[in-house]
Structures are given as C-alpha cells and as structure tokens.
Design a protein around this motif. Structure first.
Motif, short mmCIF file in Angstrom:
data_model
loop_
_atom_site.label_atom_id
_atom_site.label_comp_id
_atom_site.label_asym_id
_atom_site.label_seq_id
_atom_site.Cartn_x
_atom_site.Cartn_y
_atom_site.Cartn_z
N GLN A 471 0.83 -1.21 0.00
CA GLN A 471 0.00 0.00 0.00
C GLN A 471 0.87 1.26 0.00
O GLN A 471 0.59 2.24 -0.72
CB GLN A 471 -0.92 0.00 1.22
N GLN A 472 1.94 1.24 0.80
CA GLN A 472 2.85 2.38 0.82
C GLN A 472 3.53 2.57 -0.54
O GLN A 472 3.78 3.69 -0.97
CB GLN A 472 3.91 2.19 1.91
N LEU A 473 3.81 1.44 -1.19
CA LEU A 473 4.39 1.51 -2.54
C LEU A 473 3.40 2.15 -3.50
O LEU A 473 3.79 3.00 -4.32
CB LEU A 473 4.77 0.11 -3.02
N GLU A 474 2.14 1.74 -3.45
CA GLU A 474 1.13 2.31 -4.35
C GLU A 474 0.99 3.81 -4.11
O GLU A 474 0.86 4.59 -5.07
CB GLU A 474 -0.23 1.62 -4.12
N LYS A 475 1.03 4.21 -2.86
CA LYS A 475 0.99 5.64 -2.53
C LYS A 475 2.19 6.35 -3.12
O LYS A 475 2.08 7.44 -3.70
CB LYS A 475 0.95 5.81 -1.01
N LEU A 476 3.35 5.73 -2.99
CA LEU A 476 4.59 6.31 -3.54
C LEU A 476 4.50 6.46 -5.05
O LEU A 476 4.85 7.50 -5.60
CB LEU A 476 5.79 5.44 -3.16
N ILE A 477 4.06 5.41 -5.74
CA ILE A 477 3.95 5.46 -7.20
C ILE A 477 3.04 6.60 -7.63
O ILE A 477 3.37 7.38 -8.54
CB ILE A 477 3.43 4.11 -7.76
N GLU A 478 1.92 6.73 -6.95
CA GLU A 478 0.95 7.78 -7.29
C GLU A 478 1.56 9.16 -7.09
O GLU A 478 1.44 10.04 -7.96
CB GLU A 478 -0.28 7.60 -6.40
N GLU A 479 2.21 9.37 -5.95
CA GLU A 479 2.75 10.69 -5.64
C GLU A 479 3.97 11.03 -6.47
O GLU A 479 4.13 12.18 -6.92
CB GLU A 479 3.08 10.77 -4.15
N VAL A 480 4.84 10.05 -6.72
CA VAL A 480 6.03 10.29 -7.54
C VAL A 480 5.62 10.55 -8.99
O VAL A 480 6.19 11.43 -9.66
CB VAL A 480 7.02 9.11 -7.44
N THR A 481 4.64 9.80 -9.49
CA THR A 481 4.17 10.02 -10.86
C THR A 481 3.63 11.44 -11.01
O THR A 481 3.93 12.13 -11.99
CB THR A 481 3.07 9.01 -11.22
N ASP A 482 2.85 11.88 -10.02
CA ASP A 482 2.32 13.25 -10.06
C ASP A 482 3.45 14.27 -10.01
O ASP A 482 3.42 15.28 -10.73
CB ASP A 482 1.38 13.46 -8.87
N ALA A 483 4.48 14.00 -9.19
CA ALA A 483 5.62 14.93 -9.10
C ALA A 483 6.39 14.98 -10.42
O ALA A 483 6.78 16.06 -10.87
CB ALA A 483 6.54 14.50 -7.96
N TYR A 484 6.60 13.83 -11.04
CA TYR A 484 7.27 13.81 -12.35
C TYR A 484 6.44 14.56 -13.39
O TYR A 484 6.97 15.35 -14.19
CB TYR A 484 7.49 12.38 -12.83
N ASP A 485 5.13 14.33 -13.38
CA ASP A 485 4.26 14.98 -14.37
C ASP A 485 4.31 16.49 -14.25
O ASP A 485 4.11 17.21 -15.24
CB ASP A 485 2.81 14.50 -14.20
N ASN A 486 4.56 16.97 -13.03
CA ASN A 486 4.61 18.42 -12.80
C ASN A 486 6.04 18.93 -12.64
O ASN A 486 6.26 20.05 -12.18
CB ASN A 486 3.78 18.77 -11.57
N PHE A 487 7.02 18.08 -13.00
CA PHE A 487 8.44 18.46 -13.01
C PHE A 487 8.94 18.90 -11.63
O PHE A 487 9.83 19.74 -11.52
CB PHE A 487 8.69 19.55 -14.05
N LEU A 488 8.35 18.32 -10.59
CA LEU A 488 8.77 18.64 -9.22
C LEU A 488 9.80 17.61 -8.77
O LEU A 488 9.53 16.73 -7.95
CB LEU A 488 7.56 18.66 -8.29
N PHE A 489 11.00 17.72 -9.31
CA PHE A 489 12.02 16.69 -9.08
C PHE A 489 12.49 16.65 -7.62
O PHE A 489 12.85 15.58 -7.12
CB PHE A 489 13.19 16.90 -10.03
N HIS A 490 12.50 17.81 -6.96
CA HIS A 490 12.89 17.79 -5.55
C HIS A 490 11.87 17.02 -4.72
O HIS A 490 12.21 16.41 -3.71
CB HIS A 490 13.07 19.21 -5.02
N ARG A 491 10.62 17.02 -5.16
CA ARG A 491 9.59 16.21 -4.47
C ARG A 491 9.80 14.72 -4.77
O ARG A 491 9.62 13.88 -3.89
CB ARG A 491 8.20 16.68 -4.89
N VAL A 492 10.18 14.40 -6.01
CA VAL A 492 10.50 13.01 -6.35
C VAL A 492 11.59 12.50 -5.41
O VAL A 492 11.48 11.42 -4.82
CB VAL A 492 10.95 12.89 -7.82
N TYR A 493 12.65 13.30 -5.31
CA TYR A 493 13.77 12.91 -4.44
C TYR A 493 13.30 12.72 -3.00
O TYR A 493 13.60 11.71 -2.36
CB TYR A 493 14.86 13.98 -4.49
N GLY A 494 12.56 13.69 -2.47
CA GLY A 494 12.11 13.62 -1.09
C GLY A 494 11.22 12.42 -0.83
O GLY A 494 11.35 11.74 0.20
N LEU A 495 10.30 12.13 -1.75
CA LEU A 495 9.39 10.99 -1.57
C LEU A 495 10.14 9.67 -1.57
O LEU A 495 9.91 8.81 -0.70
CB LEU A 495 8.34 11.00 -2.70
N ILE A 496 11.04 9.48 -2.53
CA ILE A 496 11.77 8.22 -2.61
C ILE A 496 12.74 8.06 -1.44
O ILE A 496 12.85 6.99 -0.84
CB ILE A 496 12.51 8.11 -3.96
#
Length: 700
Positions: A471-496
């Motif tokens: 479930q945590q993985l699914e949450k991560l995939i959803e949030e990281v995908t949204d961050a990539y889509d909006n070019f928020l790379f610092h959020r990608v880094y922070g989430l992972i």
C-alpha cells in the motif's frame, strides 16, 4: 520673444560630458516650469536655470565678477525659439522636455536625437531629424565639418578646442562619471540611431494573439504566466536587424534607381535554393545580381540593377524559429514542442521571441509547456559565472563523487528558485545516496531466490504488514508520478528518500528480518514478504531511473528475475498505480497502529537506557486501555503480528485503562538460540531444547 533682451548678444548655455555629440546637436531642452535667468556678464547675456546660477558662475570661473539679471522667465516662454549652432551653420530649436533636472549642469540640455534614447524620443515629438553622422566604424561621416573621419571618442579634445576657437566655450574640467560599457569587451558604447527592421506588435493583431496564446500554455512555475504576459502587454515593436559583418542575413534587395525594397515569392524561392546548396554565407559572397533569378526587374520602375541589405537578423530571431527548424523538418518529431526549458531570464528572451515568429508566421504557439529554473549561486548567494571563477566544475564533481551523486543533487534542490551550489553541498548527497542504495541492496539480497512467476503470493493472501508495504508503494507510485508529471524533481527525491529511510529501513525491513531469516524458505510468511519486496524493488528501480540513471541500470542488471525484459531499464515504462489496491481505505487503521508502535518504542528506549534490556526482543509489552476502537484494531491485526511490528517477543492487551498506556518489562521466557526471540515455546521440544517451536519445526 523677450523684449528685455532686445539688442543683446544672447547665448543658451549647455553642459555635456560627451563633447563629440555636439556636431549632431539639433535642439536644446528646457523644463517648462523651471525659472530661467538671463544674466549679463562681460558684455554677453547667458541663459541658465536661476537655481543653478551660483553653481554655473563658479564653473565658468566668473565668481566675483559683476553681473546683472536682465530678465527671469519660465522655460515654457522659450519653446519654439531658435539658436545658432556654435560650430556649423545650423539652427538649434528650443524645446521642452520632462527629463531636464537641476541636479547638475545649467538646466539647459543639449539634444542630439541620433545619439541617445531620450533625445531620440523627444526629437520625434518635435519633428527633429534623426541625425547620427557616425559610420559603422565609429567615425564621423564626411558631412561633419572640421571632424570628418575622426573616431568619435578621439574627437572630444578637437571639439573642445574648436568651441574655444569660436568663443563658445565657457569652461572645461575633467570629470569622472558613470558611462555605459559593453559587458563583453568592456569598452565604452557609442550610441547612434540607424534605420532598422521591426516586427510590429500591432499589425496583424500580433500582440492580442500572443497574449491569448500565453493563456493556453502551461507555465511551470505558474508565476511565469504573469511575468511573460506583462512583458508582452507592454513590449515595444521588435527590432530584428543588427549591424554586424556576420550572421544570418536579412534577405531584402533594393532597386538601385528608385531605392524601393524588392522581394517576391520567386526571389525568395530562388534564394532558398542557393542557400540550401551553399549556406547562408552566399549572401555575403555574391553580388546582388548573382542572387536574383535571371531577368529580375524592379516591379516599380523596371530598373534591372539592385543592391542588397547589409544588416543581419537579430540572433534572437534565429533562436526564436528553432522550433520550426527542428520539429517541422523531422517526420519523427511533432510540433508544437511538448516543453521548452530555460532559465527565468528567458521570459524576456527565448520564450517570448519564439512565440512572436510562430504566431506571426503560422498562427500556432511553438510549445505546450514552458518550464523555467533559477540560477546556481555560490555560498554567499552570488550568481556563479566563469568570469568570477566562483562556479562548480561539473566534470570535477563527477570525477570526485560519480555522475549519479551530481544528478541526485540536481534532483534534490528546488530549481524554481536560485540554488546554492558548492562541492560541500554536492558531497553531502553521498549519505542520502548510500541510504537509498543500501535499501536496494537489502531488497536485492532478500529476493535472490524469488521468482515472481512461481513464488508470488496473491495480495489477499499476503500478511498484513506486507500488504501495508505494498500500500505504501502504491501511494509512492501515485505521488512520484504526479511529481514527475509536474516536473517537481525535488519532491520526487524527497518521496523516494523518505520511503527508503522511513517506511522501508526504519519499519518494514527491520520487521522482516525475523521472517526472512528464520521462517522456512518456501513458507507463506517468507514468500509473502518476498512478494512485497520484489514489487517494491521492481517499481522503485523504474521510479529512480530518471534521476539515478546509472544506479538504476546496475539494479536492473542485478535482478535475477525481471518482471519485464528490455535492453535497458530506461526502455521500460514507469510503474502505474494498481487501482485494485485502495491504500486510502486502510490508512486510518495503519495510522493508529503506527502511533501505538511509536509509544511502545519510546517505552522500550527507557528500558534500554536503564540497562534492563539490551534489545527490544528481550521485552514483554502490555497495552492497557479501554479504547474499544484501538483494542479492536490491535486484535484484528493480531497481537503476534503487532509484536513482530514492534520487534518484541510478546504483546499483551489489558482491557482496562491504567496510569500508563504502555508498560514493558524483561520477558520471563527463555531466549531461542536461533531467532533470539523470548517465547514460551522455547525448550518445549526435548530434541531442540534451545529452540522455540517455530525454529524447531523449520530445522526438523
């Protein structure tokens, strides 16, 4: 105009730091509401601003001399009057200008419309000639009496000398002051007005069309929209011509007889064919007649001789049409571009000057999305540049730390603002990288004997804690995908990073060790955890790939069994959320369990500090509460499972509220020699007296 000055020899006094511009003088500007004085001294009447009189007399060396003020009047009184130029037979018009000040000088400003923006603009209002008698080499043209052929800055002394010779010089003193210099070669700039080519913002409704298209584009960050909108809303026409000996030519011909511009579709097509064969330099290499289709005549006067334009296109025009040169000439690309990427200074430059040619020529915007970034600054906040030498050498950083550390630093900073960059800051990312890499190593090591095609456990059969991890993985995939889509790379880094350090290292992987190392190899419990770990490994490798490009490739190559086979991890699609797994539905339950776990760990920390236990596994924990909802959550989860989540040997539930929610003590049971848990079953099997029941069964 001024009866009191009738019969007098009258002069209007100007003050200038650029004597070389005096040959181009066409007017003298006054301020309409300033009071001016006509001062008679040494038999001559001088007009200066009354407020500057003492200052002027000192500057002229007249302090102590007798003088008489013959008249006082507002500057507006003299508008339209004419003076004689001190050096040549030409009149200078007296005009009014809002930029005249009393900070220095005489209150009378020398106006040369060809050598300054304010002068040029006020000259347009009064219909003055756009006179700039300076050639492309910075020398006076042949029509400039006394100074023809002289380089303008070298002519300063000659102009001063000639003024003195004509009795028109009242004073001359050295002065150090601010003057514009070229940012590249550091030499002073010569201002001169010349005929130019412009793209009109009003003709063909270009400004309105551009503003409408700006509203359609996605701007990242969003404030980019307002920034460029305001600039286009207020921008003047675009001057697209430049006076240089190299560049992309403005391909226009002029009739040698009637001087009109000549350009037709046939001429353009012919020129295009020549440029395709020989390049744009053919314009400079060939005479005008050789660049025209045979038999070309002027459509206005039928003359057959032509000259060609010598100006080149503004280099911003080259950049502005790059989308057409790149996208429209390649079948495998499409126009408009998905995204334009540049620094925040390009709202004035590339972004804006790509819109204008695209909309002017084709009526379609050149891009769908525009992303802007800030600039790297040093530790003191100064912009990094080669000239200052305060920049960080990327190649050196790669040699020192590896390219993925540098990439991780880039991903970790918020590029939407200026970013501090130094070797120290980049080096600090080594620790974060190591933590991410260690998480991956753990996942790789513990799925080494796992084949997802054979050993996977269905989601509904998995252990609760394994389902939580998924479930945590699914949450991560959803949030990281949204961050990539909006070019928020610092959020990608922070989430992972947080997923690896918190959910994985601090919780899940710590909990799993007992099952992974002590349960039977093919047991449901072990395969359940491996199923979760494999899903996490597979997904996180793909999520990391855009940032840690080389590390992700290493991971993919090291995976013994791959969910998808490709030449490279970068050829795989990013993971997508599994819609059948509703992590939000379970979130409140897990929040309660994790909060309770934190309470348990705090109590165990006290036992360790007091040296009652050496490790959490030595403890027995009791939860005392009358909170029916909390009791229900723990009981449904299972006290054994919650004990495993807290890495303690035993959890007991007391349905009565006491002074403390959590109490802990050293377990009264024996320690299993294999799993190190303190369980009641240790020693029950005479064949394995030092093992618990679970370990005894696995061994047998």
């Amino acid at each position: 105009i001024l009866p009191k000055l009738a019969g007098e020899k009258v002069g209007v006094v100007i003050w200038t730091t650029t004597p070389w511009t005096i040959p181009a003088n066409l007017a003298i500007a006054l301020k309409d509401d300033f009071i001016y004085a006509a001062v008679k001294i040494d038999g001559e009447v001088l007009i200066v601003a009354k407020e500057m009189l003492d200052y002027c007399l000192d500057a002229f060396g007249f302090r102590g001399k007798k003088y008489e003020i013959l008249d006082e009047f507002k500057g507006s009184v003299l508008e339209g009057a004419k003076c004689r130029h001190p050096l040549v037979e030409r009149e200078s018009l007296l005009i009014l200008a809002p930029f005249v000040t009393l900070e220095a000088g005489t209150g009378c400003v020398h106006i040369a419309p060809g050598h300054g923006q304010e002068d040029y603009e006020i000259g347009l209002e009064y219909g003055l000639e756009n006179y700039a008698p300076v050639d492309d080499a910075g020398k006076f043209t042949a029509d400039v009496k006394y100074f023809a052929g002289q380089f303008v800055f070298d002519a300063n002394d000659a102009v001063i000398k000639k003024l003195a010779e004509f009795g028109a010089l009242l004073g001359h003193v050295p002065l150090q002051h601010s003057y514009p210099h070229c940012w590249r070669c550091k030499k002073p700039i010569i201002f001169r007005s010349t005929e130019q080519w412009f793209i009109s913002m009003e003709k063909n409704d270009l400004r309105r069309k551009t503003l409408a298209e700006i509203d359609k584009v996605k701007w990242i960050p969003s404030w980019g929209h307002d920034r460029i909108y305001g600039m286009v809303e207020n921008r003047p026409d675009w001057c697209i011509s430049r006076q240089r000996l190299w560049g992309v030519p403005i391909t226009v011909f002029y009739c040698a007889k009637c001087k009109k511009e000549v350009l037709t579709k046939e001429i353009i097509d012919y020129l295009v064919s020549l440029v395709e064969k020989s390049g744009a330099d053919i314009w400079f290499e060939k005479a005008a007649g050789e660049l025209l289709p045979p038999g070309t005549c002027c459509p206005y006067c039928k003359h057959a001789e032509f000259s060609k334009e010598t100006n080149i296109l503004d280099v911003w025009f080259d950049s502005g049409v790059s989308h057409a040169a790149v996208l429209e000439k390649r079948s495998y690309l499409k126009s408009p571009a998905d995204i334009y990427l540049e620094g925040s200074d390009q709202h004035r430059g590339w972004f804006q000057l790509s819109l204008l040619p695209a909309l002017g020529a084709e009526g379609v915007e050149p891009f769908k999305t525009v992303l802007t970034h800030g600039f790297t600054v040093d530790a003191e906040g100064k912009k990094q540049s080669k000239s200052l030498g305060n920049y960080v050498n990327a190649q050196e950083e790669i040699g020192k730390y590896g390219s993925d550390i540098l990439r991780l630093w880039v991903a970790s900073v918020n590029y939407q603002e200026d970013m501090r960059c130094s070797d120290t800051l980049i080096g600090r990312l080594q620790d974060a990288y190591r933590k991410i890499r260690n998480t991956i190593r753990y996942l790789l090591g513990n799925t080494n004997d796992f084949d997802p095609g054979k050993n996977s456990v269905p989601y509904d059969k998995m252990f609760d804690i394994d389902r939580w991890a998924v479930q945590q993985l699914e949450k991560l995939i959803e949030e990281v995908t949204d961050a990539y889509d909006n070019f928020l790379f610092h959020r990608v880094y922070g989430l992972i990073y947080n997923f690896c350090v918190v959910e994985m290292s601090s919780i899940y992987m710590d909990v799993l060790k007992d099952r992974l190392y002590c349960d039977a190899k093919d047991s449901l419990s072990r395969r359940s955890s491996q199923t979760a770990m494999y899903k996490i490994l597979d997904a996180i490798t793909k999520l990391l790939a855009p940032v840690l490009a080389h590390t992700a490739e290493e991971i993919y190559e090291a995976m013994p069994v791959k969910s998808e086979t490709a030449e490279s991890v970068h050829m795989l699609k990013m993971p997508e959320p599994d819609k059948s797994i509703d992590w939000r539905k379970e979130e409140s339950k897990w929040e309660k369990l994790m909060q309770l776990r934190d309470e348990v760990l705090r109590e165990l920390e006290n036992l360790r500090k007091n040296e009652i236990i050496a490790s959490n596994q030595e403890s027995s924990v009791t939860i005392s509460t009358d909170d029916a909802e909390l009791i229900s959550v723990v009981e449904k989860f299972g006290s054994k499972n919650f004990a495993a989540l807290c890495i303690v040997s035993e959890i007991n539930i007391n349905n009565h509220k006491t002074d403390k929610l959590i109490t802990a003590q050293k377990s009264p049971h024996q320690k299993c020699g294999r799993c190190w848990n303190y369980w009641p079953s240790v020693g029950k099997n005479p064949e394995s007296p030092d093992l618990c029941e679970r370990c005894s069964d696995v061994i047998s």
